[in-house]
Design a protein around this motif. Structure first.
Motif, PDB file in Angstrom:
ATOM      1  N   ALA A  76       0.828  -1.209   0.000  1.00 31.36           N
ATOM      2  CA  ALA A  76       0.000   0.000   0.000  1.00 31.36           C
ATOM      3  C   ALA A  76       0.860   1.256   0.000  1.00 31.36           C
ATOM      4  O   ALA A  76       0.536   2.238  -0.684  1.00 31.36           O
ATOM      5  CB  ALA A  76      -0.925  -0.002   1.221  1.00 31.36           C
ATOM      6  N   ALA A  80       0.601   3.924  -2.961  1.00 33.21           N
ATOM      7  CA  ALA A  80       0.135   5.252  -2.546  1.00 33.21           C
ATOM      8  C   ALA A  80       1.181   6.317  -2.858  1.00 33.21           C
ATOM      9  O   ALA A  80       0.839   7.420  -3.310  1.00 33.21           O
ATOM     10  CB  ALA A  80      -0.187   5.248  -1.058  1.00 33.21           C
ATOM     11  N   ILE A 142      -5.515  -4.107   0.633  1.00 29.73           N
ATOM     12  CA  ILE A 142      -4.438  -3.319   0.018  1.00 29.73           C
ATOM     13  C   ILE A 142      -5.004  -2.077  -0.653  1.00 29.73           C
ATOM     14  O   ILE A 142      -4.474  -0.961  -0.493  1.00 29.73           O
ATOM     15  CB  ILE A 142      -3.656  -4.183  -0.986  1.00 29.73           C
ATOM     16  CG1 ILE A 142      -2.906  -5.294  -0.250  1.00 29.73           C
ATOM     17  CG2 ILE A 142      -2.680  -3.324  -1.794  1.00 29.73           C
ATOM     18  CD1 ILE A 142      -2.231  -6.304  -1.164  1.00 29.73           C
ATOM     19  N   HIS A 145      -6.209   0.413   2.130  1.00 30.03           N
ATOM     20  CA  HIS A 145      -5.088   1.097   2.778  1.00 30.03           C
ATOM     21  C   HIS A 145      -4.415   2.076   1.818  1.00 30.03           C
ATOM     22  O   HIS A 145      -3.974   3.154   2.239  1.00 30.03           O
ATOM     23  CB  HIS A 145      -4.073   0.062   3.272  1.00 30.03           C
ATOM     24  CG  HIS A 145      -4.482  -0.617   4.537  1.00 30.03           C
ATOM     25  ND1 HIS A 145      -3.628  -0.836   5.591  1.00 30.03           N
ATOM     26  CD2 HIS A 145      -5.673  -1.143   4.921  1.00 30.03           C
ATOM     27  CE1 HIS A 145      -4.269  -1.451   6.571  1.00 30.03           C
ATOM     28  NE2 HIS A 145      -5.510  -1.653   6.183  1.00 30.03           N
ATOM     29  N   THR A 146      -4.338   1.699   0.549  1.00 35.08           N
ATOM     30  CA  THR A 146      -3.734   2.603  -0.439  1.00 35.08           C
ATOM     31  C   THR A 146      -4.537   3.889  -0.554  1.00 35.08           C
ATOM     32  O   THR A 146      -3.978   4.996  -0.539  1.00 35.08           O
ATOM     33  CB  THR A 146      -3.655   1.914  -1.810  1.00 35.08           C
ATOM     34  OG1 THR A 146      -2.837   0.743  -1.712  1.00 35.08           O
ATOM     35  CG2 THR A 146      -3.053   2.843  -2.852  1.00 35.08           C
ATOM     36  N   CYS A 149      -3.964   6.055   2.441  1.00 36.57           N
ATOM     37  CA  CYS A 149      -2.595   6.546   2.633  1.00 36.57           C
ATOM     38  C   CYS A 149      -2.164   7.578   1.602  1.00 36.57           C
ATOM     39  O   CYS A 149      -1.146   8.265   1.811  1.00 36.57           O
ATOM     40  CB  CYS A 149      -1.613   5.374   2.604  1.00 36.57           C
ATOM     41  SG  CYS A 149      -1.696   4.300   4.050  1.00 36.57           S
ATOM     42  N   SER A 202       3.283   6.670   4.966  1.00 35.59           N
ATOM     43  CA  SER A 202       2.212   5.779   4.516  1.00 35.59           C
ATOM     44  C   SER A 202       2.360   4.387   5.115  1.00 35.59           C
ATOM     45  O   SER A 202       1.374   3.758   5.509  1.00 35.59           O
ATOM     46  CB  SER A 202       2.230   5.683   2.986  1.00 35.59           C
ATOM     47  OG  SER A 202       2.013   6.934   2.388  1.00 35.59           O
ATOM     48  N   SER A 206      -0.466   2.766   7.510  1.00 32.75           N
ATOM     49  CA  SER A 206      -1.111   1.517   7.119  1.00 32.75           C
ATOM     50  C   SER A 206      -0.862   0.420   8.144  1.00 32.75           C
ATOM     51  O   SER A 206      -1.754  -0.391   8.427  1.00 32.75           O
ATOM     52  CB  SER A 206      -0.591   1.070   5.742  1.00 32.75           C
ATOM     53  OG  SER A 206      -1.079  -0.208   5.396  1.00 32.75           O
TER      54      SER A 206
END
Length: 269
Positions: A76, A80, A142, A145-146, A149, A202, A206
């Motif tokens: 992630a 991100a 994933i 969270h991406t 972030c 990030s 995460s």
């Protein structure tokens, strides 16, 4: 004679700051100390021991959750940061126009919206996709969270871009360098500290996220924070202190690495 006012001297500010730091760090210090408690109580000291670190290391559920957390956080953070870098370049290396402020707000929206709202929205979206595709793997965590972030990576990268001197990039363009070469040999090396800062921020965000993870994860996809939350609902033991201490050391290691990388980049500049 009337005493001259000095703006550098603010009586009482240092005392208030020290009191706030005391309230912030004493609980953390206490948590770390009781991680080495030999007894099962988290409120009574019974001797020094590494018992609970060994117990956490031998706990397969903890190891699996930790590996899953690092895996999700690493992927992630990379995605991100890549998206945030492109967004930062697109919103800073351009002349001002109507709608640019809206783009800033849109990118930073996850920071302003309560995390529970983002979690519920992602739950509704991914539940539909799960029904349509039948897929229920880690990809949803994933992606969630991406998305959360991206603004954390965007802010330091954009700040770095805004503070960069454009003279080198303009000089390279005057020497007939293509836009890609200007980006590769001028912009990217100067931007690297901001990219590292965004990626590390990030990763940490995460790694300890729990609200979005609780809503999006499927069965058997426990991360370390959600595992710890589940254990705290049952029984609190110093094993949780030991896991939290390792989390703290990992965060300090990331901050230290970034500090030395930033110093080396500043010296090279």
């Amino acid at each position: 004679m009337r005493k001259r006012f000095d703006i550098r001297v603010q009586p009482g500010f240092a005392t208030i700051a020290m009191f706030c730091f005391f309230l912030l760090y004493v609980p953390i210090f206490t948590l770390v100390v009781y991680a080495f408690n030999s007894g099962i109580s988290i409120a009574r000291w019974e001797g020094f021991s590494f018992r609970w670190f060994v117990a956490a290391w031998n706990n397969n559920l903890v190891i699996e959750a930790a590996i899953r957390s690092v895996q999700i956080a690493a992927i992630a953070a990379v995605i991100a940061t890549a998206v945030a870098t492109l967004a930062a370049i697109a919103t800073t290396r351009t002349a001002g126009y109507r709608g640019l402020t809206f783009k800033y707000s849109f990118i930073n929206m996850p920071l302003m919206v309560p995390e529970i709202v983002t979690a519920v929205a992602l739950l509704i979206l991914f539940s539909r996709i799960k029904v349509w595709t039948g897929y229920s793997g880690l990809g949803y965590l994933i992606l969630a969270h991406t998305a959360f972030c991206i603004p954390f990576a965007y802010l330091p990268i954009r700040a770095r871009l805004e503070n960069m001197d454009l003279a080198l990039e303009r000089a390279a363009a005057d020497l007939y360098a293509t836009p890609f070469k200007v980006f590769r040999y001028i912009t990217l090396p100067l931007l690297w500290p901001g990219i590292l800062a965004g990626m590390m921020l990030s990763f940490v965000i995460s790694l300890d996220d729990i609200v979005i993870t609780e809503f999006v994860k499927s069965a058997g996809q426990e991360t370390l924070p959600t595992y710890m939350l589940g254990q705290l609902r049952r029984a609190i033991t110093p094993e949780m202190n030991a896991i939290s201490t390792v989390f703290l050391l990992l965060s300090l290691a990331i901050v230290t690495i970034f500090f030395f990388l930033s110093r080396s980049n500043e010296k090279s500049d």
